[in-house]
Scaffold this active site. Structure first.
Site, PDB file in Angstrom:
ATOM      1  N   SER A 143       0.826  -1.053   0.132  1.00 12.65           N
ATOM      2  CA  SER A 143      -0.147   0.010   0.183  1.00 12.65           C
ATOM      3  C   SER A 143       0.669   1.166   0.097  1.00 12.65           C
ATOM      4  O   SER A 143       2.036   1.253   0.509  1.00 12.65           O
ATOM      5  CB  SER A 143      -0.934   0.181   1.396  1.00 12.65           C
ATOM      6  OG  SER A 143      -1.451   1.223   1.367  1.00 12.65           O
ATOM      7  N   TYR A 156      -1.623   0.671  10.663  1.00 14.64           N
ATOM      8  CA  TYR A 156      -1.618   0.154   9.289  1.00 14.64           C
ATOM      9  C   TYR A 156      -0.023   0.657   8.510  1.00 14.64           C
ATOM     10  O   TYR A 156       0.313  -0.118   7.765  1.00 14.64           O
ATOM     11  CB  TYR A 156      -2.797   0.769   8.599  1.00 14.64           C
ATOM     12  CG  TYR A 156      -2.901   0.090   7.331  1.00 14.64           C
ATOM     13  CD1 TYR A 156      -3.041  -1.123   7.023  1.00 14.64           C
ATOM     14  CD2 TYR A 156      -3.013   0.913   6.075  1.00 14.64           C
ATOM     15  CE1 TYR A 156      -3.159  -1.663   5.567  1.00 14.64           C
ATOM     16  CE2 TYR A 156      -3.588   0.457   4.761  1.00 14.64           C
ATOM     17  CZ  TYR A 156      -3.493  -0.989   4.522  1.00 14.64           C
ATOM     18  OH  TYR A 156      -3.694  -1.411   3.365  1.00 14.64           O
TER      19      TYR A 156
END
Length: 257
Positions: A143, A156
């Site tokens: 990501s 995250y």
């Protein structure tokens, strides 16, 4: 641009795709099978996988990638079916959007287990098979959160930064075994479950995409993944960042209306 290899010019390519029950994982399974690949579709939700298998021709395999016994069973099943030359680690996700001061340990633990240790366990299990193949490929879906930190994203960010780092280390370690290691790092992707699972509320999840013209779709990212694993093996697309035009950077997202 280099044209991808096709099933008409090479023997059937075979991939193991995790996170296959939804979102980018499901779209990747559909894209590869439509292009002639044999695909083992892996996720925890067996019912969704059975539907996907019936519709796409993929081989469904229900497994929790953080569970050692499940990983061993998957490896055994793929081996008995003739093996695979490509491992695509898509399973992952985010939970919570708390600041570090309010961080929930269980959220961080889940994100580390799925994004980092799950990727490790699958990759470690399949490396001997990929080495033996002679032209193995590992693709990790990370990501842009693994490149740039943001407020409320610490857990995250930490998990995806770690996954990004381990992908780089793997590339260095396995080049001598002719294994190419690819990283695809999407920005904003409008999926069925990502924001909902992270925030736990449909209204809050909808706000993530509100006003954004043409966010990426799972199919957009799946097309990139398919291309990256289909070009001739000597080409390694080390690191691909893919964002919608409306997202010029992690911190700059154009919303209208």
């Amino acid at each position: 641009m280099i044209a991808p290899e096709t099933s008409s010019t090479v023997s059937q390519k075979t991939a193991v795709v995790t996170g296959a029950s939804t979102g980018i994982g499901e779209a990747t399974v559909r894209a590869l099978t439509a292009d002639g690949w044999k695909v083992f579709a892996v996720a925890r939700r067996a019912e969704r996988l059975e539907t996907l298998g019936a519709e796409s021709g993929a081989v469904p395999f229900a497994a929790d990638i953080t569970n050692d016994d499940d990983v061993a069973a998957l490896l055994s099943a793929v081996t008995e079916a003739g093996g695979a030359d490509t491992l695509i680690n898509i399973a992952g996700g985010a939970r919570g959007a708390d600041t570090l001061a309010n961080a929930q340990t269980e959220d961080w633990d889940w994100m580390y287990q799925v994004n980092v240790l799950g990727t490790l366990k699958l990759t470690r299990a399949f490396l001997p098979m990929l080495r033996a193949n002679g032209e193995g490929t590992v693709l990790n879906l990370t990501s842009t959160a693994g490149f740039t930190a943001y407020e409320g994203g610490g857990g995250y960010n930490a998990a995806k930064f770690a996954q990004h780092a381990m992908t780089g280390a793997l590339r260095l370690e396995e080049a001598e075994n002719n294994i190419r290691v690819i990283e695809v790092a999407p920005g904003l992707v409008h999926t069925e479950e990502f924001a909902l699972n992270r925030l736990g509320d449909a209204t809050a999840a909808a706000k993530v995409y509100a006003g954004v013209e043409k966010p990426l779709t799972p199919e957009d990212v799946a097309d990139v993944v398919k291309y990256a694993v289909s070009v001739p093996h000597h080409i390694n697309l080390d690191e691909i960042i893919v964002r919608p035009v409306a997202q010029a950077a992690t911190h700059k997202l154009i919303r209208k209306g």
